[in-house]
Design a protein around this motif. Sequence first.
Motif, mmCIF file in Angstrom:
data_model
loop_
_atom_site.group_PDB
_atom_site.id
_atom_site.type_symbol
_atom_site.label_atom_id
_atom_site.label_comp_id
_atom_site.label_asym_id
_atom_site.label_seq_id
_atom_site.Cartn_x
_atom_site.Cartn_y
_atom_site.Cartn_z
ATOM 1 N N PRO A 1 0.813 -1.221 0.000
ATOM 2 C CA PRO A 1 0.000 0.000 0.000
ATOM 3 C C PRO A 1 0.851 1.278 0.000
ATOM 4 N N VAL A 2 0.481 2.220 -0.866
ATOM 5 C CA VAL A 2 1.184 3.497 -0.986
ATOM 6 C C VAL A 2 0.127 4.595 -0.960
ATOM 7 N N ALA A 3 0.441 5.714 -0.333
ATOM 8 C CA ALA A 3 -0.520 6.826 -0.295
ATOM 9 C C ALA A 3 0.184 8.121 -0.685
ATOM 10 N N TYR A 4 -0.312 8.751 -1.747
ATOM 11 C CA TYR A 4 0.184 10.065 -2.167
ATOM 12 C C TYR A 4 -0.971 11.063 -2.093
ATOM 13 N N THR A 5 -0.647 12.311 -1.794
ATOM 14 C CA THR A 5 -1.671 13.359 -1.780
ATOM 15 C C THR A 5 -2.018 13.730 -3.224
ATOM 16 N N ALA A 6 -3.119 14.473 -3.383
ATOM 17 C CA ALA A 6 -3.526 14.923 -4.724
ATOM 18 C C ALA A 6 -2.423 15.765 -5.365
ATOM 19 N N GLU A 7 -1.755 16.619 -4.570
ATOM 20 C CA GLU A 7 -0.670 17.448 -5.103
ATOM 21 C C GLU A 7 0.525 16.595 -5.516
ATOM 22 N N GLN A 8 0.836 15.570 -4.722
ATOM 23 C CA GLN A 8 1.963 14.695 -5.071
ATOM 24 C C GLN A 8 1.694 13.940 -6.371
ATOM 25 N N LEU A 9 0.450 13.531 -6.576
ATOM 26 C CA LEU A 9 0.090 12.858 -7.827
ATOM 27 C C LEU A 9 0.192 13.826 -9.003
ATOM 28 N N TYR A 10 -0.073 15.088 -8.753
ATOM 29 C CA TYR A 10 -0.061 16.109 -9.808
ATOM 30 C C TYR A 10 1.371 16.499 -10.188
ATOM 31 N N PHE A 11 2.205 16.767 -9.185
ATOM 32 C CA PHE A 11 3.567 17.261 -9.439
ATOM 33 C C PHE A 11 4.633 16.159 -9.452
ATOM 34 N N GLY A 12 4.348 15.055 -8.748
ATOM 35 C CA GLY A 12 5.377 14.035 -8.551
ATOM 36 C C GLY A 12 5.970 14.181 -7.166
ATOM 37 N N PRO A 13 5.833 13.156 -6.290
ATOM 38 C CA PRO A 13 6.247 13.299 -4.889
ATOM 39 C C PRO A 13 7.732 13.617 -4.724
ATOM 40 N N LEU A 14 8.583 12.992 -5.539
ATOM 41 C CA LEU A 14 10.026 13.221 -5.405
ATOM 42 C C LEU A 14 10.448 14.507 -6.109
ATOM 43 N N GLN A 15 9.743 14.853 -7.197
ATOM 44 C CA GLN A 15 10.038 16.115 -7.900
ATOM 45 C C GLN A 15 9.746 17.313 -6.998
ATOM 46 N N MET A 16 8.658 17.210 -6.209
ATOM 47 C CA MET A 16 8.297 18.317 -5.311
ATOM 48 C C MET A 16 9.408 18.576 -4.304
ATOM 49 N N GLN A 17 10.071 17.499 -3.871
ATOM 50 C CA GLN A 17 11.163 17.648 -2.902
ATOM 51 C C GLN A 17 12.422 18.200 -3.571
ATOM 52 N N ALA A 18 12.751 17.643 -4.745
ATOM 53 C CA ALA A 18 14.022 17.996 -5.396
ATOM 54 C C ALA A 18 13.997 19.402 -5.998
ATOM 55 N N ARG A 19 12.856 19.807 -6.578
ATOM 56 C CA ARG A 19 12.692 21.144 -7.153
ATOM 57 C C ARG A 19 13.861 21.519 -8.069
ATOM 58 N N SER A 20 14.111 20.689 -9.055
ATOM 59 C CA SER A 20 15.212 20.945 -9.995
ATOM 60 C C SER A 20 14.893 22.176 -10.849
ATOM 61 N N PRO A 21 15.919 22.801 -11.464
ATOM 62 C CA PRO A 21 15.660 23.943 -12.350
ATOM 63 C C PRO A 21 14.671 23.601 -13.473
ATOM 64 N N ALA A 22 14.777 22.395 -14.035
ATOM 65 C CA ALA A 22 13.844 21.992 -15.105
ATOM 66 C C ALA A 22 12.416 21.911 -14.563
ATOM 67 N N PHE A 23 12.279 21.404 -13.333
ATOM 68 C CA PHE A 23 10.966 21.280 -12.691
ATOM 69 C C PHE A 23 10.338 22.662 -12.505
ATOM 70 N N ILE A 24 11.120 23.605 -11.966
ATOM 71 C CA ILE A 24 10.611 24.969 -11.751
ATOM 72 C C ILE A 24 10.238 25.592 -13.098
ATOM 73 N N GLY A 25 11.109 25.401 -14.100
ATOM 74 C CA GLY A 25 10.846 25.960 -15.431
ATOM 75 C C GLY A 25 9.565 25.425 -16.040
ATOM 76 N N LYS A 26 9.352 24.133 -15.911
ATOM 77 C CA LYS A 26 8.136 23.518 -16.456
ATOM 78 C C LYS A 26 6.889 24.131 -15.816
ATOM 79 N N TRP A 27 6.903 24.242 -14.477
ATOM 80 C CA TRP A 27 5.688 24.699 -13.797
ATOM 81 C C TRP A 27 5.478 26.199 -13.909
ATOM 82 N N GLN A 28 6.551 26.967 -14.114
ATOM 83 C CA GLN A 28 6.376 28.400 -14.406
ATOM 84 C C GLN A 28 5.660 28.562 -15.744
#
Length: 231
Positions: A164-191
């Motif tokens: 069993p795994v549980a992710y929040t709605a935001e984690q499913l939307y952005f990616g749970p590990l991407q939200m933590q890492a916040r790479s430059p590409a990640f920020i650029g995509k969401w901007q």
Amino acid sequence: MNEHTLSLRLERVGANIPVGARLADIGSDHGYLPVALMRRGVIASAVAGEVATTPFYAAQRTVRDNGLEQQITVRLADGLAAIEPHDGITAISVCGMGGETIRDILESGKMHLSGQERLILQPNGGEQPLRQWLMDNGYSIVSEELLRENRFYYEIIVAERAGPVAYTAEQLYFGPLQMQARSPAFIGKWQRLLRQRQKTLASLEQARQAVPEQKVQEIARQVGWITALLA
């Protein structure tokens, strides 16, 4: 791109396939990924699955030209039906399709999954429903990567069965590990996506009568999430 020089996207997919894996590459196209990994000695064997005849023949040709017919089997099959029990598959890659398509391939081919495989998935959009399927089926996301190539953003999602795994709605939307890492590409995509969503929301609010309220609310919620993420 060919079996000697993979695209950046496929290089990063390949980097997530364990050394010594028995790989099933589903939607293999020309078979470049399994052939490149076999030539480099990364994988032990591979199945290249293709549902359409033109890429199926192209993959056969790539395998034959590299003298790898003993190590790589090319099969004409729909999705995970390319996998047979005796293949002993330990890793499955599905790349370059919409997230919903990859989700549907996994769902309709569930009987071909042992639960021991690592899934290396590279959706072209539609990441949220794909993550939802992974969560619903007990797969934990063990690695995520976002890269930019030729003006496009690509996500790579690596998952393993973990119970069993549980992710929040935001984690499913952005990616749970991407939200933590916040790479430059990640920020650029969401901007960039924030600007798109804000434009969409403004035009929807002007055409209020013609658009279901639920759709307006959904995009407003996404705008709120992205704004909070980038704050």
